[in-house]
Design a protein around this motif. Structure first.
Motif, PDB file in Angstrom:
ATOM      1  N   CYS A  63       0.859  -1.179   0.000  1.00 52.89           N
ATOM      2  CA  CYS A  63       0.000   0.000   0.000  1.00 52.89           C
ATOM      3  C   CYS A  63       0.899   1.234   0.000  1.00 52.89           C
ATOM      4  CB  CYS A  63      -0.882   0.048   1.246  1.00 52.89           C
ATOM      5  SG  CYS A  63      -2.159  -1.217   1.314  1.00 52.89           S
ATOM      6  N   SER A  64       0.494   2.254  -0.711  1.00 50.30           N
ATOM      7  CA  SER A  64       1.212   3.525  -0.669  1.00 50.30           C
ATOM      8  C   SER A  64       0.192   4.623  -0.399  1.00 50.30           C
ATOM      9  CB  SER A  64       1.953   3.780  -1.985  1.00 50.30           C
ATOM     10  OG  SER A  64       2.717   4.962  -1.895  1.00 50.30           O
ATOM     11  N   HIS A  65       0.062   4.957   0.884  1.00 50.30           N
ATOM     12  CA  HIS A  65      -0.933   5.945   1.288  1.00 50.30           C
ATOM     13  C   HIS A  65      -0.498   7.344   0.877  1.00 50.30           C
ATOM     14  CE1 HIS A  65      -1.851   2.546   3.974  1.00 50.30           C
ATOM     15  NE2 HIS A  65      -3.079   3.016   3.981  1.00 50.30           N
ATOM     16  N   LYS A  66      -1.465   8.114   0.431  1.00 54.73           N
ATOM     17  CA  LYS A  66      -1.227   9.492   0.048  1.00 54.73           C
ATOM     18  C   LYS A  66      -1.889  10.404   1.077  1.00 54.73           C
ATOM     19  CE  LYS A  66       0.637   7.481  -3.397  1.00 54.73           C
ATOM     20  NZ  LYS A  66       2.097   7.245  -3.363  1.00 54.73           N
ATOM     21  N   TYR A  67      -1.236  11.497   1.371  1.00 52.29           N
ATOM     22  CA  TYR A  67      -1.674  12.358   2.459  1.00 52.29           C
ATOM     23  C   TYR A  67      -2.085  13.739   1.954  1.00 52.29           C
ATOM     24  CZ  TYR A  67       0.062   9.083   5.983  1.00 52.29           C
ATOM     25  OH  TYR A  67       0.252   7.977   6.776  1.00 52.29           O
ATOM     26  N   THR A  68      -2.937  14.380   2.739  1.00 49.54           N
ATOM     27  CA  THR A  68      -3.126  15.823   2.647  1.00 49.54           C
ATOM     28  C   THR A  68      -2.281  16.451   3.747  1.00 49.54           C
ATOM     29  OG1 THR A  68      -4.994  15.851   4.188  1.00 49.54           O
ATOM     30  CG2 THR A  68      -5.497  15.515   1.831  1.00 49.54           C
ATOM     31  N   VAL A  69      -2.008  17.737   3.616  1.00 50.23           N
ATOM     32  CA  VAL A  69      -1.214  18.408   4.648  1.00 50.23           C
ATOM     33  C   VAL A  69      -1.934  18.361   5.987  1.00 50.23           C
ATOM     34  CG1 VAL A  69      -0.236  20.615   5.367  1.00 50.23           C
ATOM     35  CG2 VAL A  69       0.010  19.855   2.986  1.00 50.23           C
ATOM     36  N   ASP A  70      -3.258  18.556   5.971  1.00 48.40           N
ATOM     37  CA  ASP A  70      -4.024  18.500   7.221  1.00 48.40           C
ATOM     38  C   ASP A  70      -3.984  17.097   7.822  1.00 48.40           C
ATOM     39  OD1 ASP A  70      -4.678  21.168   7.104  1.00 48.40           O
ATOM     40  OD2 ASP A  70      -6.671  20.842   6.240  1.00 48.40           O
ATOM     41  N   GLY A  71      -4.070  16.073   6.981  1.00 42.18           N
ATOM     42  CA  GLY A  71      -4.006  14.705   7.473  1.00 42.18           C
ATOM     43  C   GLY A  71      -2.664  14.391   8.099  1.00 42.18           C
ATOM     44  N   LEU A  72      -1.591  14.913   7.503  1.00 41.31           N
ATOM     45  CA  LEU A  72      -0.264  14.711   8.057  1.00 41.31           C
ATOM     46  C   LEU A  72      -0.127  15.404   9.408  1.00 41.31           C
ATOM     47  CD1 LEU A  72       2.654  13.736   7.856  1.00 41.31           C
ATOM     48  CD2 LEU A  72       3.166  15.821   6.572  1.00 41.31           C
ATOM     49  N   ARG A  73      -0.670  16.601   9.521  1.00 38.72           N
ATOM     50  CA  ARG A  73      -0.598  17.322  10.802  1.00 38.72           C
ATOM     51  C   ARG A  73      -1.278  16.532  11.918  1.00 38.72           C
ATOM     52  NH1 ARG A  73       1.209  22.479  10.595  1.00 38.72           N
ATOM     53  NH2 ARG A  73       1.361  23.444   8.528  1.00 38.72           N
ATOM     54  N   LYS A  74      -2.417  15.929  11.607  1.00 38.36           N
ATOM     55  CA  LYS A  74      -3.131  15.157  12.623  1.00 38.36           C
ATOM     56  C   LYS A  74      -2.338  13.908  13.006  1.00 38.36           C
ATOM     57  CE  LYS A  74      -7.555  13.073  13.835  1.00 38.36           C
ATOM     58  NZ  LYS A  74      -6.879  11.985  14.574  1.00 38.36           N
ATOM     59  N   LEU A  75      -1.798  13.207  11.994  1.00 37.23           N
ATOM     60  CA  LEU A  75      -0.999  12.015  12.265  1.00 37.23           C
ATOM     61  C   LEU A  75       0.172  12.359  13.176  1.00 37.23           C
ATOM     62  CD1 LEU A  75      -0.389   8.975  11.475  1.00 37.23           C
ATOM     63  CD2 LEU A  75       1.144   9.933   9.748  1.00 37.23           C
ATOM     64  N   ALA A  76       0.858  13.457  12.873  1.00 34.54           N
ATOM     65  CA  ALA A  76       2.014  13.867  13.670  1.00 34.54           C
ATOM     66  C   ALA A  76       1.597  14.252  15.087  1.00 34.54           C
ATOM     67  CB  ALA A  76       2.724  15.033  12.988  1.00 34.54           C
ATOM     68  N   ALA A  77       0.530  15.029  15.204  1.00 34.67           N
ATOM     69  CA  ALA A  77       0.089  15.495  16.517  1.00 34.67           C
ATOM     70  C   ALA A  77      -0.299  14.334  17.418  1.00 34.67           C
ATOM     71  CB  ALA A  77      -1.074  16.464  16.361  1.00 34.67           C
ATOM     72  N   ASP A  78      -0.959  13.342  16.850  1.00 39.44           N
ATOM     73  CA  ASP A  78      -1.379  12.185  17.648  1.00 39.44           C
ATOM     74  C   ASP A  78      -0.190  11.401  18.189  1.00 39.44           C
ATOM     75  OD1 ASP A  78      -4.007  12.828  17.203  1.00 39.44           O
ATOM     76  OD2 ASP A  78      -4.340  11.316  15.636  1.00 39.44           O
ATOM     77  N   ALA A  79       0.984  11.535  17.533  1.00 40.36           N
ATOM     78  CA  ALA A  79       2.185  10.803  17.952  1.00 40.36           C
ATOM     79  C   ALA A  79       3.152  11.672  18.746  1.00 40.36           C
ATOM     80  CB  ALA A  79       2.888  10.224  16.728  1.00 40.36           C
ATOM     81  N   GLY A  80       2.759  12.902  19.062  1.00 36.09           N
ATOM     82  CA  GLY A  80       3.610  13.746  19.891  1.00 36.09           C
ATOM     83  C   GLY A  80       4.537  14.680  19.148  1.00 36.09           C
ATOM     84  N   TRP A  81       4.235  14.951  17.868  1.00 32.08           N
ATOM     85  CA  TRP A  81       5.057  15.841  17.060  1.00 32.08           C
ATOM     86  C   TRP A  81       4.240  17.058  16.619  1.00 32.08           C
ATOM     87  CZ3 TRP A  81      10.179  14.527  16.118  1.00 32.08           C
ATOM     88  CH2 TRP A  81      10.533  13.179  16.295  1.00 32.08           C
ATOM     89  N   SER A  82       4.930  18.140  16.339  1.00 32.05           N
ATOM     90  CA  SER A  82       4.335  19.294  15.677  1.00 32.05           C
ATOM     91  C   SER A  82       4.953  19.440  14.291  1.00 32.05           C
ATOM     92  CB  SER A  82       4.603  20.582  16.474  1.00 32.05           C
ATOM     93  OG  SER A  82       3.994  20.538  17.736  1.00 32.05           O
TER      94      SER A  82
END
Length: 319
Positions: free
Chosen positions: A274-293
């Motif tokens: 699988c090669s998931h494609k992201y939106t910028v907003d989706g990436l921000r949420k993924l990062a925030a949920d893992a403790g990153w900004s």
């Protein structure tokens, strides 16, 4: 009585037994990367249809100097899934204050060659390759644990992971000590036709890359796949925002592996990537949920690809 031959790669055999017994049948894309697979992937990165590599490299050439504020003198660059380390050179050239480079990759021989080449070309650097699966916990060697680290994960390899796996990986990396920033390449959602072409090129190199998995299973896990009885297929899964690669059975058949038999009906597939494609907003949420900004997001003029600079939530930009 003669001993039965044993698989040379018991980990691959176990993964295949589990994957072929699953519904639908699947294999992790990490098994693509034996020496032949790694070499084929480097050819893929040069194909006209495969925009991610050259687009990301262009972004890095334009912006790598901006990373200077995230790496103090004596810092280490740690790269996950380093491959041939082509884009690494852009960062090394832009950041002369780096004292060491630590590439991590699952393909030992390919990693050793790439590390040797870099060590020869950058004699000021301490190059310490680590053979590792970045999806498993990694013990950092001393004194790397105490060194400031700039992490690098290019190529949108994070897209190969399920969303939950990507989140888990980011969370594990967030727990590493003394990480100043994480340079992360992500492929963006775009026109479906352009995405499909990138994973099903006219020259058939991506098909060969996918089919090489069957050759590896036959060689290292003593399977009896008939490679001519399968074909490569790339699909866009709109619900999951991802490209999927499949090996599709051309006929009803039975494959034997590890003393077990697995049936394939005509049209049934082995899902290999699988090669998931992201939106910028989706990436921000993924990062925030893992403790990153997400401190910065760099994109190309066509918004095909993004390089995100993540910082630990409670750390921020150093200096």
């Amino acid at each position: 009585m003669l001993d039965r031959p044993r698989a040379s790669n018991p980990d691959l055999l176990e993964a295949a037994l589990q994957g072929l017994a699953a519904t639908p049948k699947r294999m992790s894309p990490k098994w693509f990367y034996d020496d032949a697979g790694s070499a084929l992937f480097e050819v893929i990165t040069e194909l006209p249809e495969y925009y991610p590599t050259r687009t990301e490299a262009g972004i890095l050439r334009d912006r790598a100097g901006d990373l200077a504020g995230y790496a103090e003198a004596g810092a280490a660059l740690v790269e996950l899934g380093s491959g041939a380390s082509v884009k690494t050179r852009i960062l090394l050239d832009a950041l002369p204050q780096l004292a060491s480079y630590v590439p991590l990759d699952i393909s030992a021989e390919f990693l050793a060659q790439a590390a040797n080449d870099l060590a020869a070309d950058y004699p000021r650097l301490a190059v310490t390759p680590i053979v590792a699966d970045f999806m498993a916990p990694i013990a950092l060697p001393e004194p790397l644990a105490a060194t400031q680290k700039l992490l690098f994960f290019p190529g949108s390899t994070i897209g190969n992971l399920e969303r939950s796996e990507a989140g888990d990986l980011l969370a594990r990396l967030r727990d590493w000590p003394n990480v100043s920033a994480f340079v992360l390449g992500v492929d963006l959602v775009k026109d479906t036709g352009r995405l499909i072409a990138a994973y099903d090129d006219a020259a058939g190199v991506t098909a060969a890359f996918n089919m090489n998995l069957l050759a590896r299973l036959n060689r290292e896990a003593l399977a009896d796949f008939d490679r001519d009885a399968f074909r490569h297929e790339a699909r866009w899964n709109a619900d999951e925002s991802r490209i999927e690669m499949h090996l599709v059975s051309r006929r009803n058949q039975t494959v034997r592996l590890g003393g077990q038999s697995f049936g394939f009906s005509k049209g049934e597939s082995l899902h290999t990537e699988c090669s998931h494609k992201y939106t910028v907003d989706g990436l921000r949420k993924l990062a925030a949920d893992a403790g990153w900004s997400v401190a910065e997001t760099w994109t190309d003029a066509e918004d095909l690809f993004a390089v995100a600079i993540l910082t630990p939530d409670d750390g921020g930009r150093p200096g």
